[in-house]
Write a protein that holds these residues in place. Structure first.
Motif, mmCIF file in Angstrom:
data_model
loop_
_atom_site.group_PDB
_atom_site.id
_atom_site.type_symbol
_atom_site.label_atom_id
_atom_site.label_comp_id
_atom_site.label_asym_id
_atom_site.label_seq_id
_atom_site.Cartn_x
_atom_site.Cartn_y
_atom_site.Cartn_z
ATOM 1 N N ILE A 1 0.994 -0.719 0.432
ATOM 2 C CA ILE A 1 0.679 -0.281 -0.169
ATOM 3 C C ILE A 1 0.862 0.985 -0.034
ATOM 4 C CG2 ILE A 1 -1.609 1.306 1.203
ATOM 5 C CD1 ILE A 1 -3.175 -1.634 2.189
ATOM 6 N N LEU A 2 2.077 0.825 0.363
ATOM 7 C CA LEU A 2 2.926 2.451 0.631
ATOM 8 C C LEU A 2 3.104 2.316 -0.534
ATOM 9 C CD1 LEU A 2 4.438 2.209 4.482
ATOM 10 C CD2 LEU A 2 2.724 3.618 3.730
ATOM 11 N N ILE A 3 3.651 1.801 -1.307
ATOM 12 C CA ILE A 3 4.421 1.790 -2.721
ATOM 13 C C ILE A 3 3.692 2.337 -3.695
ATOM 14 C CG2 ILE A 3 5.660 0.424 -4.193
ATOM 15 C CD1 ILE A 3 7.114 0.603 -2.362
ATOM 16 N N PHE A 4 1.995 1.525 -3.442
ATOM 17 C CA PHE A 4 1.687 2.491 -3.853
ATOM 18 C C PHE A 4 1.245 3.617 -4.124
ATOM 19 C CE2 PHE A 4 -3.546 2.725 -5.277
ATOM 20 C CZ PHE A 4 -2.943 2.908 -6.282
ATOM 21 N N VAL A 5 0.837 4.266 -2.722
ATOM 22 C CA VAL A 5 0.754 5.857 -2.550
ATOM 23 C C VAL A 5 1.797 6.264 -3.380
ATOM 24 C CG1 VAL A 5 0.328 7.305 -0.720
ATOM 25 C CG2 VAL A 5 -0.791 5.237 -0.802
ATOM 26 N N LEU A 6 3.342 6.203 -3.101
ATOM 27 C CA LEU A 6 4.478 7.138 -3.318
ATOM 28 C C LEU A 6 4.057 6.795 -4.891
ATOM 29 C CD1 LEU A 6 6.960 8.030 -2.173
ATOM 30 C CD2 LEU A 6 7.798 5.666 -2.744
ATOM 31 N N LEU A 7 3.753 5.463 -5.081
ATOM 32 C CA LEU A 7 3.570 5.985 -6.891
ATOM 33 C C LEU A 7 2.462 6.657 -7.516
ATOM 34 C CD1 LEU A 7 4.839 1.736 -8.107
ATOM 35 C CD2 LEU A 7 6.153 4.148 -8.268
ATOM 36 N N TRP A 8 1.410 6.804 -6.636
ATOM 37 C CA TRP A 8 0.454 7.464 -6.770
ATOM 38 C C TRP A 8 0.795 8.661 -7.331
ATOM 39 C CZ3 TRP A 8 -2.746 10.873 -4.751
ATOM 40 C CH2 TRP A 8 -3.228 11.437 -5.397
ATOM 41 N N PHE A 9 1.502 8.891 -6.241
ATOM 42 C CA PHE A 9 2.294 10.504 -5.993
ATOM 43 C C PHE A 9 2.750 10.986 -6.762
ATOM 44 C CE2 PHE A 9 4.404 13.855 -3.100
ATOM 45 C CZ PHE A 9 3.209 14.558 -2.942
ATOM 46 N N ILE A 10 3.341 10.270 -7.147
ATOM 47 C CA ILE A 10 4.818 10.854 -8.280
ATOM 48 C C ILE A 10 3.904 10.478 -9.759
ATOM 49 C CG2 ILE A 10 7.141 9.759 -9.992
ATOM 50 C CD1 ILE A 10 7.421 8.290 -7.108
ATOM 51 N N TYR A 11 2.839 10.154 -9.655
ATOM 52 C CA TYR A 11 2.559 9.853 -10.898
ATOM 53 C C TYR A 11 1.484 11.283 -11.420
ATOM 54 C CZ TYR A 11 -1.412 9.410 -14.375
ATOM 55 O OH TYR A 11 -1.936 9.356 -15.478
ATOM 56 N N HIS A 12 0.584 10.901 -10.233
ATOM 57 C CA HIS A 12 -0.332 12.619 -10.753
ATOM 58 C C HIS A 12 1.236 14.145 -10.032
ATOM 59 C CE1 HIS A 12 -3.763 14.810 -8.958
ATOM 60 N NE2 HIS A 12 -2.586 15.672 -8.057
ATOM 61 N N ASN A 13 1.819 13.942 -9.591
ATOM 62 C CA ASN A 13 2.017 15.245 -9.975
ATOM 63 C C ASN A 13 3.188 15.764 -10.738
ATOM 64 O OD1 ASN A 13 1.469 16.274 -7.012
ATOM 65 N ND2 ASN A 13 3.383 14.863 -6.177
ATOM 66 N N SER A 14 4.043 14.097 -10.937
ATOM 67 C CA SER A 14 4.630 14.575 -12.637
ATOM 68 C C SER A 14 3.317 15.197 -13.506
ATOM 69 C CB SER A 14 4.665 13.022 -13.117
ATOM 70 O OG SER A 14 5.469 12.534 -12.224
ATOM 71 N N SER A 15 2.214 14.349 -13.983
ATOM 72 C CA SER A 15 1.234 15.117 -14.779
ATOM 73 C C SER A 15 0.233 15.765 -14.512
ATOM 74 C CB SER A 15 -0.454 14.120 -14.967
ATOM 75 O OG SER A 15 -0.546 14.073 -13.543
ATOM 76 N N ARG A 16 0.817 16.635 -13.357
ATOM 77 C CA ARG A 16 0.722 18.200 -12.941
ATOM 78 C C ARG A 16 1.241 18.368 -13.595
ATOM 79 N NH1 ARG A 16 -0.867 19.620 -6.893
ATOM 80 N NH2 ARG A 16 -0.701 20.986 -8.134
ATOM 81 N N CYS A 17 2.581 18.581 -13.423
ATOM 82 C CA CYS A 17 4.015 19.291 -13.432
ATOM 83 C C CYS A 17 4.200 19.443 -15.347
ATOM 84 C CB CYS A 17 4.412 18.756 -13.055
ATOM 85 S SG CYS A 17 6.808 19.691 -13.789
ATOM 86 N N VAL A 18 3.122 18.296 -16.055
ATOM 87 C CA VAL A 18 4.020 18.692 -17.767
ATOM 88 C C VAL A 18 2.231 19.752 -18.097
ATOM 89 C CG1 VAL A 18 3.490 16.619 -19.332
ATOM 90 C CG2 VAL A 18 4.811 16.119 -17.370
ATOM 91 N N SER A 19 1.399 18.489 -17.760
ATOM 92 C CA SER A 19 0.287 19.252 -18.054
ATOM 93 C C SER A 19 0.642 21.433 -18.248
ATOM 94 C CB SER A 19 -0.793 19.573 -17.224
ATOM 95 O OG SER A 19 -1.094 19.579 -15.964
ATOM 96 N N GLU A 20 1.243 22.029 -16.520
ATOM 97 C CA GLU A 20 1.562 23.303 -16.637
ATOM 98 C C GLU A 20 2.261 23.499 -17.721
ATOM 99 O OE1 GLU A 20 0.244 25.179 -14.767
ATOM 100 O OE2 GLU A 20 -1.520 24.731 -13.901
ATOM 101 N N PHE A 21 3.257 22.506 -17.543
ATOM 102 C CA PHE A 21 4.553 22.795 -18.985
ATOM 103 C C PHE A 21 3.674 23.643 -20.261
ATOM 104 C CE2 PHE A 21 7.563 21.377 -21.706
ATOM 105 C CZ PHE A 21 8.750 22.217 -21.786
ATOM 106 N N PHE A 22 3.017 22.293 -20.377
ATOM 107 C CA PHE A 22 2.038 23.022 -21.691
ATOM 108 C C PHE A 22 0.982 23.457 -22.314
ATOM 109 C CE2 PHE A 22 3.376 18.135 -22.601
ATOM 110 C CZ PHE A 22 4.732 18.050 -23.534
ATOM 111 N N LYS A 23 0.821 24.357 -20.982
ATOM 112 C CA LYS A 23 -0.068 25.658 -21.120
ATOM 113 C C LYS A 23 0.588 26.870 -21.221
ATOM 114 C CE LYS A 23 -3.539 23.148 -18.422
ATOM 115 N NZ LYS A 23 -4.145 23.274 -16.466
ATOM 116 N N ARG A 24 2.164 26.435 -21.140
ATOM 117 C CA ARG A 24 2.910 27.960 -20.696
ATOM 118 C C ARG A 24 3.073 27.962 -23.050
ATOM 119 N NH1 ARG A 24 7.261 27.621 -16.257
ATOM 120 N NH2 ARG A 24 5.387 27.211 -14.186
#
Length: 60
Positions: free
Chosen positions: A37-60
């Motif tokens: 469960i801890l590994i799953f939460v960590l991977l979800w957190f990394i995926y979620h923040n990475s997708s937000r960062c990538v979407s912000e990068f392409f909005k600029r």
């Protein structure tokens, strides 16, 4: 039938590799689930923040 059996064998090998790599085979069942469960939460957190960062990068 053969294709599904081969796919299941592949999944079983990946689960076995996960257990051996992290040493989960020597833990109790509740420690194993807690770690997974801890590994799953960590991977979800990394995926979620990475997708937000990538979407912000392409909005600029």
């Amino acid at each position: 039938m053969l294709n599904s059996k081969r796919a299941m064998n592949w999944v079983q090998r990946k689960i076995y590799l996960y257990n051996v790599t992290f040493g989960l085979y020597m833990l109790d069942w509740w420690e194993h689930y807690l770690f997974s469960i801890l590994i799953f939460v960590l991977l979800w957190f990394i995926y979620h923040n990475s997708s937000r960062c990538v979407s912000e990068f392409f909005k600029r």
